[in-house]
Write an enzyme that holds these catalytic residues in place. Structure first.
Site, PDB file in Angstrom:
ATOM      1  N   ASP A  53      24.238  69.082 -42.632  1.00  0.00           N
ATOM      2  CA  ASP A  53      25.508  69.263 -43.348  1.00  0.00           C
ATOM      3  C   ASP A  53      26.770  69.233 -42.463  1.00  0.00           C
ATOM      4  O   ASP A  53      27.657  70.071 -42.618  1.00  0.00           O
ATOM      5  CB  ASP A  53      25.487  70.582 -44.141  1.00  0.00           C
ATOM      6  CG  ASP A  53      24.433  70.595 -45.234  1.00  0.00           C
ATOM      7  OD1 ASP A  53      23.537  69.728 -45.222  1.00  0.00           O
ATOM      8  OD2 ASP A  53      24.492  71.489 -46.108  1.00  0.00           O
ATOM      9  N   ASP A  95      25.285  68.204 -48.405  1.00  0.00           N
ATOM     10  CA  ASP A  95      25.543  68.684 -49.762  1.00  0.00           C
ATOM     11  C   ASP A  95      26.139  67.509 -50.525  1.00  0.00           C
ATOM     12  O   ASP A  95      27.007  66.791 -49.998  1.00  0.00           O
ATOM     13  CB  ASP A  95      26.576  69.824 -49.718  1.00  0.00           C
ATOM     14  CG  ASP A  95      25.930  71.205 -49.741  1.00  0.00           C
ATOM     15  OD1 ASP A  95      24.689  71.298 -49.755  1.00  0.00           O
ATOM     16  OD2 ASP A  95      26.684  72.195 -49.749  1.00  0.00           O
ATOM     17  N   HIS A  97      27.316  67.483 -54.191  1.00  0.00           N
ATOM     18  CA  HIS A  97      27.425  68.186 -55.460  1.00  0.00           C
ATOM     19  C   HIS A  97      28.226  67.428 -56.517  1.00  0.00           C
ATOM     20  O   HIS A  97      29.223  66.780 -56.188  1.00  0.00           O
ATOM     21  CB  HIS A  97      28.135  69.536 -55.242  1.00  0.00           C
ATOM     22  CG  HIS A  97      27.436  70.457 -54.281  1.00  0.00           C
ATOM     23  ND1 HIS A  97      26.080  70.604 -54.235  1.00  0.00           N
ATOM     24  CD2 HIS A  97      27.942  71.311 -53.339  1.00  0.00           C
ATOM     25  CE1 HIS A  97      25.766  71.505 -53.313  1.00  0.00           C
ATOM     26  NE2 HIS A  97      26.862  71.935 -52.741  1.00  0.00           N
ATOM     27  N   LYS A 139      21.372  66.575 -50.960  1.00  0.00           N
ATOM     28  CA  LYS A 139      20.725  67.700 -51.643  1.00  0.00           C
ATOM     29  C   LYS A 139      21.693  68.372 -52.607  1.00  0.00           C
ATOM     30  O   LYS A 139      22.905  68.191 -52.500  1.00  0.00           O
ATOM     31  CB  LYS A 139      20.210  68.716 -50.617  1.00  0.00           C
ATOM     32  CG  LYS A 139      21.295  69.358 -49.754  1.00  0.00           C
ATOM     33  CD  LYS A 139      20.675  70.221 -48.682  1.00  0.00           C
ATOM     34  CE  LYS A 139      21.669  70.721 -47.672  1.00  0.00           C
ATOM     35  NZ  LYS A 139      22.598  71.753 -48.138  1.00  0.00           N
ATOM     36  N   CYS A 178      22.704  76.873 -44.437  1.00  0.00           N
ATOM     37  CA  CYS A 178      21.881  75.662 -44.544  1.00  0.00           C
ATOM     38  C   CYS A 178      21.003  75.434 -43.321  1.00  0.00           C
ATOM     39  O   CYS A 178      19.883  74.939 -43.454  1.00  0.00           O
ATOM     40  CB  CYS A 178      22.776  74.469 -44.851  1.00  0.00           C
ATOM     41  SG  CYS A 178      23.523  74.657 -46.502  1.00  0.00           S
TER      42      CYS A 178
HETATM   43 ZN   LIG Z   1      26.984  73.473 -51.307  1.00  0.00          ZN
END
Ligand SMILES: [Zn+2]
Length: 232
Positions: A53, A95, A97, A139, A178
């Site tokens: 990340d 990430d 999202h 993810k 993470c």
């Molecule tokens: Zn997140």
């Protein structure tokens, strides 16, 4: 007779400093060299690097900035160069999202909106020298599910096994979220894990979270290393 003898012994006994110094002097040089080279880590087939990340929103100025998060970029780049020089595989989690992700405050989560898929904040840090062949693992890409771990809801474990990976070198952001959860899952999946302690930074919502996360994964079997621990 007993008493004077004891006193003489005490006076002659070297302190801790003297002990260490005399031990070093007596230690044969060849033996010292041998011990040092044993502790160095030689990168080999079966090793892979995971950059966790390292995204713009987690860097200073981003939507969910990790203090000194940008410091992991040059640190990871040194490892990336070492892996590149040996043609060893590199994985980068991110990430990814949707706008209405469950971890965002508007949906009842605890975080401000961050790393919304295909926005600038979700991009990898511009200075991160990811190789063209790096495997990108997205993810938490659906509204309902969050995952701090790169293994959560992804095919990361399968891809690592398919690549013959046995040992993982893991760094990135953030130590206490993470990175912590990616390392824990990696250990649970049966991989050996080396935690790149010079290439991680913590959010530290509660002071000490990062240190506690590091202690936790060490207790579970992850080995903390620094770049200097790699054999040249
Ligand atoms: Zn997140």
């Amino acid at each position: 007779m007993t008493c004077p003898l004891t006193i003489i012994k005490l006076e002659a006994a070297p302190g801790p400093d003297n002990c260490a110094r005399s031990a070093r002097i007596r230690f044969p040089f060849a033996v010292v060299r041998h011990m040092n080279s044993n502790t160095l880590i030689r990168l080999q087939s079966g090793d892979a690097l995971i950059a966790v990340d390292v995204q713009i929103d987690f860097l200073p100025g981003g939507q969910l900035a990790v203090p000194q998060g940008d410091a992991v970029v040059p640190a990871l780049n040194r490892y990336l160069a070492a892996f590149g020089a040996r043609a060893l595989p590199v994985f980068a989690t991110r990430d990814w999202h949707p706008q209405n992700h469950c971890s965002f405050k508007a949906q009842g989560g605890i975080w401000p909106p961050h790393c919304v898929a295909a926005t600038r904040g979700a991009e990898f840090a511009p200075g991160l020298a990811l190789p063209a062949a790096a495997v990108v693992v997205s993810k938490a890409a659906t509204a309902e599910a969050d995952s701090y771990s790169g293994f959560g809801g992804t095919d990361l474990a399968a891809r690592l096994r398919a690549a013959g990976v046995k040992r993982l070198f893991i760094g990135g952001l953030a130590t206490d979220y993470c990175v912590l959860n990616t390392v824990k899952d990696a250990l649970a999946e049966g991989f050996d894990v080396l935690l790149l302690t010079d290439a991680i930074r913590a959010v530290d919502v509660n002071p000490g979270d990062g240190a506690r996360a590091q202690a936790e994964v060490q207790q579970l079997g992850a080995r903390p290393i620094r770049y200097e621990d790699l054999a040249p």
